[in-house]
Design an enzyme around this catalytic site. Structure first.
Site, PDB file in Angstrom:
ATOM      1  N   HIS A 116       0.818  -1.222   0.000  1.00 48.52           N
ATOM      2  CA  HIS A 116       0.000   0.000   0.000  1.00 48.52           C
ATOM      3  C   HIS A 116       0.849   1.270   0.000  1.00 48.52           C
ATOM      4  CE1 HIS A 116      -3.683  -2.363   1.737  1.00 48.52           C
ATOM      5  NE2 HIS A 116      -3.481  -2.585   0.460  1.00 48.52           N
ATOM      6  N   ASN A 209      -3.446 -12.301  15.853  1.00 48.84           N
ATOM      7  CA  ASN A 209      -4.214 -11.048  15.915  1.00 48.84           C
ATOM      8  C   ASN A 209      -4.770 -10.879  17.323  1.00 48.84           C
ATOM      9  OD1 ASN A 209      -4.883  -8.905  14.112  1.00 48.84           O
ATOM     10  ND2 ASN A 209      -7.037  -9.504  14.177  1.00 48.84           N
TER      11      ASN A 209
END
Ligand code: NAD
Length: 245
Positions: A116, A209
């Site tokens: 990104h 996570n």
């Protein structure tokens, strides 16, 4: 786990959270108090380049080292653990990050693809030339390559734009035998689909996570906790296991 020859790691905003960088969507759905549509789309940049430059200038500043002081934001044990994994793993290793910060580089990672973009880089809108950027960008700044004002933009992939390095990423995932996803919510595609590509390639898949991601059911294994706490322990155990093979 059988002997592993190729690892691909995907990281997201969660790995930088313990360094003090806010994740993407807080409970209010905003990114650093801004609507995504106002700061992270090409249309937003056309409409209000001043606001968009200001937003990324503010994200860039804490990452910069000045002569008289270190950067305000530093890598954490999770970034360091991935650098150690890369250095000591005897096989192919690719780190794909959705993050635009430089904390993986600060932590010592080398083979890394910022799919990104990077907030410490800027790009000419006319020629697509990419430059390092260690300062604020002002709308009126003259571009180094074309000499024009209003032509420099942050080297960021905005919503609606094509992520970078997709061919290399697809090739690495399709030949890896271990895929690890760390600190990403599974909201943003195509990154959220990488676990399915890894499954199709027959790789083992691990999610690390704070909580179950939106694509959690696609992983073989999960470890839930803060990346800075659980990842260093997992890396130690993995490397010991690999040495015994
Ligand atoms: P996201 O914010 O959508 O999700 C972050 C995930 O990390 C959440 O599932 C959360 O539970 C988890 N998390 C939070 N703290 C954690 C911790 N200490 N340890 C482990 N997990 C933790 O992030 P995303 O999926 O990466 O999507 C974000 C998009 O926003 C990307 O496109 C990225 O470019 C951009 N972004 C980047 C940064 C950065 O560069 N640091 C920061 C914010 C947003």
């Amino acid at each position: 786990m059988n002997s592993v020859k190729s690892i691909v790691v995907l990281t997201g905003a969660g790995i930088s959270a313990e360094s003090g960088i806010k994740t993407f969507r807080a409970d209010d759905g905003l990114w650093e108090n801004h609507r995504v549509e106002d700061v992270a789309t090409p249309e937003a940049f056309e409409r209000d380049p001043w606001l968009v430059q200001k937003f990324y200038n503010e994200r860039r500043r804490p990452l910069l080292c000045y002569q008289e002081r270190e950067s305000e934001v530093k890598y954490n044990p999770a970034h360091k653990a991935l650098a150690k994994l890369e250095a000591q793993f005897d096989g192919d290793f690719l780190l794909i990050t959705q993050n635009i910060d430089n904390l993986h580089e600060q932590g010592g990672s080398i083979n890394i693809k910022h799919m990104h973009g990077e907030v410490l880089k800027m790009r000419c809108k006319s020629t697509n030339t990419v430059f390092d950027c260690f300062h604020d960008i002002e709308v009126a700044d003259l571009c180094d390559c074309c000499g024009e004002p209003n032509n420099l933009r942050p080297h960021i992939v905005w919503f609606g734009e094509m992520p970078l390095y997709m061919d290399e990423i697809a090739s690495a995932i399709s030949s890896c035998d271990l895929f690890i996803s760390i600190g990403t919510s599974g909201n943003v595609y195509p990154a959220a689909g990488f676990v399915q590509m890894a499954n199709q390639a027959g790789a083992r898949t691990l999610e690390i996570n704070l909580e179950e991601s939106l694509v959690a059911s696609n992983f073989d294994q999960a470890i839930y906790g803060k990346a800075g706490e659980v990842l260093p322990a997992w890396v130690e155990e993995f490397l010991i296991g690999q040495r015994k093979k």
